[in-house]
Design a protein around this motif. Sequence first.
Motif, short mmCIF file in Angstrom:
data_model
loop_
_atom_site.label_atom_id
_atom_site.label_comp_id
_atom_site.label_asym_id
_atom_site.label_seq_id
_atom_site.Cartn_x
_atom_site.Cartn_y
_atom_site.Cartn_z
N TYR A 28 0.81 -1.22 0.00
CA TYR A 28 0.00 0.00 0.00
C TYR A 28 0.84 1.28 0.00
N PHE A 29 2.14 1.18 0.11
CA PHE A 29 3.02 2.35 0.17
C PHE A 29 2.98 3.14 -1.13
N SER A 30 3.14 4.46 -0.98
CA SER A 30 3.33 5.33 -2.14
C SER A 30 4.76 5.14 -2.65
N THR A 31 5.03 5.70 -3.80
CA THR A 31 6.38 5.63 -4.36
C THR A 31 7.41 6.25 -3.41
N TYR A 32 7.03 7.35 -2.77
CA TYR A 32 7.94 8.04 -1.86
C TYR A 32 8.18 7.22 -0.58
N CYS A 63 5.64 6.11 5.81
CA CYS A 63 4.44 6.76 5.27
C CYS A 63 4.48 8.26 5.50
N GLY A 66 7.22 9.83 3.39
CA GLY A 66 6.76 9.83 2.01
C GLY A 66 5.71 10.88 1.75
N LEU A 67 4.81 11.09 2.71
CA LEU A 67 3.77 12.10 2.57
C LEU A 67 4.36 13.50 2.49
N GLN A 70 5.76 13.81 -0.96
CA GLN A 70 4.69 13.86 -1.97
C GLN A 70 4.05 15.25 -2.01
N GLU A 74 4.15 17.85 -5.19
CA GLU A 74 2.92 18.39 -5.78
C GLU A 74 2.88 19.92 -5.71
#
Length: 130
Positions: A28-32, A63, A66-67, A70, A74
């Motif tokens: 479920y992890f994002s790329t970051y 997480c 990474g957030l 992210q 953005e």
Amino acid sequence: MSMHLRGVKPPIKPDQEPLTKAPKAPAYFSTYAVAEWKRVMPVLVQRRVICAADLAQVETYCCMAGLVRQIETERQLGGGVIDVKLFGVQNRAAQTARQLAATLGLDPVSRARLGSAAPDGDASPNPLDV
């Protein structure tokens, strides 16, 4: 005054049942978050300070880190405009990541504590002893 009342953290020691191999990043992890997992897990495994019971804490750290990345990416792609609500989310995620990094030994102070244990029987004279 007790040492525990002064805010002194106990030294970090190798775990009794450390992981010997870094597990795969959760799906479920994002790329970051995956990038952060791949960056820190080998270090934690090598230092022998992480066991299976600690993986949830490492997941949360990755997480949050990474957030932060992210949201910053953005923001930059959006022309650098700061969204006040996203800035608040980013700020809280950064604070959580920093706190978790400290408990995992991923910041300079925690690393210093990891290597700060003086060997027993230190023969160097203490100039303050009278």
